[in-house]
Design a protein around this motif. Structure first.
Motif, short mmCIF file in Angstrom:
data_model
loop_
_atom_site.label_atom_id
_atom_site.label_comp_id
_atom_site.label_asym_id
_atom_site.label_seq_id
_atom_site.Cartn_x
_atom_site.Cartn_y
_atom_site.Cartn_z
N ASN A 162 0.85 -1.19 0.00
CA ASN A 162 0.00 0.00 0.00
C ASN A 162 0.89 1.25 0.00
OD1 ASN A 162 -2.26 -1.68 0.32
ND2 ASN A 162 -2.18 -1.52 2.54
N PRO A 163 0.70 2.13 -0.99
CA PRO A 163 -0.14 2.00 -2.17
C PRO A 163 0.39 0.92 -3.11
CG PRO A 163 1.22 3.96 -2.35
CD PRO A 163 1.44 3.42 -0.97
N PRO A 164 -0.47 0.44 -4.00
CA PRO A 164 -0.12 -0.74 -4.79
C PRO A 164 0.95 -0.48 -5.84
CG PRO A 164 -2.49 -0.34 -4.78
CD PRO A 164 -1.85 0.89 -4.25
N VAL A 165 1.62 -1.56 -6.21
CA VAL A 165 2.39 -1.57 -7.45
C VAL A 165 1.38 -1.45 -8.60
CG1 VAL A 165 3.88 -2.92 -8.96
CG2 VAL A 165 4.23 -2.95 -6.46
N ARG A 166 1.64 -0.53 -9.52
CA ARG A 166 0.68 -0.23 -10.59
C ARG A 166 1.27 -0.58 -11.95
NH1 ARG A 166 -3.20 2.60 -7.72
NH2 ARG A 166 -2.42 3.73 -5.89
N ASP A 167 0.55 -0.20 -13.01
CA ASP A 167 0.94 -0.62 -14.35
C ASP A 167 2.07 0.25 -14.91
OD1 ASP A 167 -0.19 1.75 -15.36
OD2 ASP A 167 -2.11 0.78 -15.80
N ARG A 168 2.49 -0.07 -16.12
CA ARG A 168 3.66 0.57 -16.71
C ARG A 168 3.44 2.06 -16.96
NH1 ARG A 168 7.50 -3.05 -18.10
NH2 ARG A 168 6.84 -5.24 -18.10
N HIS A 169 2.22 2.48 -17.18
CA HIS A 169 1.94 3.91 -17.37
C HIS A 169 2.36 4.70 -16.14
CE1 HIS A 169 -0.24 7.66 -17.80
NE2 HIS A 169 -0.96 7.37 -16.73
N HIS A 170 1.98 4.22 -14.98
CA HIS A 170 2.34 4.93 -13.75
C HIS A 170 3.84 4.81 -13.48
CE1 HIS A 170 -1.76 5.91 -12.65
NE2 HIS A 170 -2.11 4.66 -12.89
N GLN A 171 4.42 3.65 -13.72
CA GLN A 171 5.85 3.49 -13.48
C GLN A 171 6.66 4.44 -14.37
OE1 GLN A 171 8.57 0.05 -14.70
NE2 GLN A 171 8.07 -0.47 -12.58
N ALA A 172 6.25 4.58 -15.62
CA ALA A 172 6.95 5.49 -16.53
C ALA A 172 6.89 6.92 -16.01
CB ALA A 172 6.36 5.40 -17.93
N ALA A 173 5.76 7.30 -15.42
CA ALA A 173 5.64 8.65 -14.87
C ALA A 173 6.55 8.83 -13.66
CB ALA A 173 4.18 8.92 -14.48
N LEU A 174 6.72 7.79 -12.85
CA LEU A 174 7.63 7.88 -11.71
C LEU A 174 9.06 8.07 -12.18
CD1 LEU A 174 6.30 5.11 -9.27
CD2 LEU A 174 5.50 7.46 -9.58
N TRP A 175 9.47 7.30 -13.18
CA TRP A 175 10.82 7.44 -13.70
C TRP A 175 11.04 8.83 -14.31
CZ3 TRP A 175 15.01 5.15 -12.49
CH2 TRP A 175 15.01 3.82 -12.08
N GLN A 176 10.02 9.35 -14.98
CA GLN A 176 10.15 10.71 -15.54
C GLN A 176 10.30 11.73 -14.43
OE1 GLN A 176 10.36 11.30 -18.96
NE2 GLN A 176 11.12 13.27 -18.16
N ALA A 177 9.57 11.53 -13.33
CA ALA A 177 9.68 12.44 -12.19
C ALA A 177 11.06 12.35 -11.54
CB ALA A 177 8.59 12.12 -11.16
N VAL A 178 11.65 11.16 -11.53
CA VAL A 178 13.03 11.01 -11.05
C VAL A 178 13.97 11.82 -11.93
CG1 VAL A 178 14.95 9.38 -10.80
CG2 VAL A 178 12.67 8.78 -9.93
N ARG A 179 13.83 11.68 -13.24
CA ARG A 179 14.71 12.39 -14.17
C ARG A 179 14.51 13.90 -14.10
NH1 ARG A 179 13.62 7.62 -17.23
NH2 ARG A 179 11.75 8.53 -18.12
#
Length: 446
Positions: A281-298
């Protein structure tokens, strides 16, 4: 005539040292707990370590762990959790308040400090839970020695730690000055949607139950209330694209954490492969959300990485979903997983150091930590960027004894950990006795 040698406790020779200005080939000389030179000429030492081919990082800090002590020691303990941290190259941890009893008062904090003394392998601090019961006392509680700050659970908690009423949140935010760490999920929406997973009993529906809207509603609410109170926030384990877009517009008053599991695992694959071992919690989500997290890291929206190490036993995790508990181990695998991402080209080693060392030190006010420079604390993490290792359950020090990454091969491995100028882990062995002590915070930033 040659000048007489000076004596140090430890010299780390000829590693690639990650300094604030970038990587340099240097010797790190440690004495009396501090870095005293980056050149060993004229120095002798009681202990030396040859570091050719290794990278020397500022000591990794994991600012979100759940070590379950007191009250839940069948899942984890301060001893085992900090031992796992050391094995993973982590030199300091901030531990969360959802123990039994909850960490709500000075006596609760002192009990944890007493339990950690002489048993903790790495340095430590403890969050105080923000609740209706202690809201008006938080300005004093957050300044206690060994307190990492205030943590608020807006969803996914129990008893006094669950805070989902606006008036209670306002009282918490209006008492104190330090950043307030937030678990943002909307409890009302979670309760409304629980019938979805009770009907399906399918763990693949975990991100459908705890959907993007449940996170976004809570994040919007706490941003609004914090703006009213003029209080800084630290949003934990952000997992959705919409939240990242919103938080990017509030960076002057909000810091952001992501977790390695949200950057590494994706739905539905992880649930199909791991079942409830992937349930968080919160859940592991799909690739759309993961891509947004990586973009936020960059893009620099993300400030720190936290493992959200939250173990349960395999027997507990085997309960039929949704009665299986959410949480997984992570403190020991944080660095190996992220080094593998560095080797895969997803982020630079300098950026990783900012997320795991300089960032936490900067945000939380940790004097002398987070960078390698003369006068700084000699807390160091040495890694072999070329080592290929297979993560296995048997390597995990946690009482729970498992990792969702069992069987995963990574490139990049922590080979030594240094605390106050002493080698405390080398080649997967901890070197005793435990030297952990309470983290010091900058009093001027309280």
């Amino acid at each position: 005539m040659a000048s007489p040698s000076r004596f140090a406790d430890l010299i780390i020779r000829q590693g690639t040292v990650i300094t604030p200005g970038g990587p340099v080939l240097a010797d790190v000389v440690c004495s009396d707990g501090l870095i005293v030179a980056l050149d060993s000429r004229g120095w002798q030492a009681k202990d030396t370590m040859e570091a050719q081919g290794l990278h020397v990082l500022p000591g990794v800090i994991d600012s979100q762990v759940h070590f379950r002590e007191p009250g839940l020691t069948h899942k984890e303990t301060l001893e085992a959790g900090t031992r796992g941290a050391l094995l993973g190259g982590v030199t300091a941890v901030f531990e969360m308040p959802n123990t039994h009893p909850l960490t709500l008062w000075q006596d609760d904090l002192q009990d944890k400090l007493d339990r950690a003394a002489g048993r903790a392998w790495c340095d430590y601090a403890f969050y105080m839970g923000g609740a209706a019961a202690n809201a008006t006392h938080l300005a004093d509680l957050e300044t206690l020695p060994g307190c990492a700050g205030i943590k608020v659970f807006m969803g996914s908690s129990f008893g006094d730690l669950l805070v989902d009423e606006d008036d209670v949140l306002r009282r918490i935010l209006s008492h104190g000055h330090r950043r307030v760490a937030i678990h943002a999920e909307d409890e009302a929406r979670l309760m409304e949607r629980r019938a979805l997973v009770e009907a399906s009993a399918d763990v693949r529906d975990h991100p459908r139950w705890r959907d993007e809207e449940s996170a976004l509603l809570a994040t919007r609410k706490i941003l609004r209330l914090a703006e009213e109170a003029g209080r800084r926030l630290h949003l934990l384990h952000v997992s959705t694209a919409a939240e990242m877009a919103l938080l990017a517009r509030h960076k002057r008053s909000v810091s952001v954490e992501v977790t390695p599991h949200h950057l590494t695992l994706t739905a539905p694959e992880c649930y199909e492969r791991l079942g409830s071992l992937a349930q968080m919690n919160p859940p592991v989500r799909d690739r759309h959300h993961q891509a947004a997290l990586w973009q936020a890291v960059r893009d620099g929206v993300v400030d720190v990485l936290g493992s959200d190490h939250a173990p349960h036993t395999l027997e507990e995790k085997a309960r039929p979903y949704p009665n299986s508990p959410s949480g997984m181990t992570g403190v020991q695998t944080l660095l190996p997983m992220m080094l593998d991402h560095v080797n895969a080209g997803r982020l630079s080693l300098m950026r990783l150091v900012d997320l795991t060392s300089a960032g936490p030190a900067r945000l939380f006010g940790l004097p002398g930590r987070g960078r390698i420079a003369v006068g700084q604390s000699a807390a160091l993490t040495l890694v072999d960027m070329n080592a290929r290792r297979r993560i296995e359950n048997r390597w995990i020090a946690s009482v729970s004894g498992w990792t969702p990454y069992d069987g995963v091969t990574v490139q990049g491995w922590p080979v030594a950990t240094v605390l106050r100028g002493q080698l405390v882990m080398r080649d997967d062995d901890v070197i005793g006795p435990p030297l952990g002590s309470p983290v010091r915070f900058d009093e001027t930033r309280r």
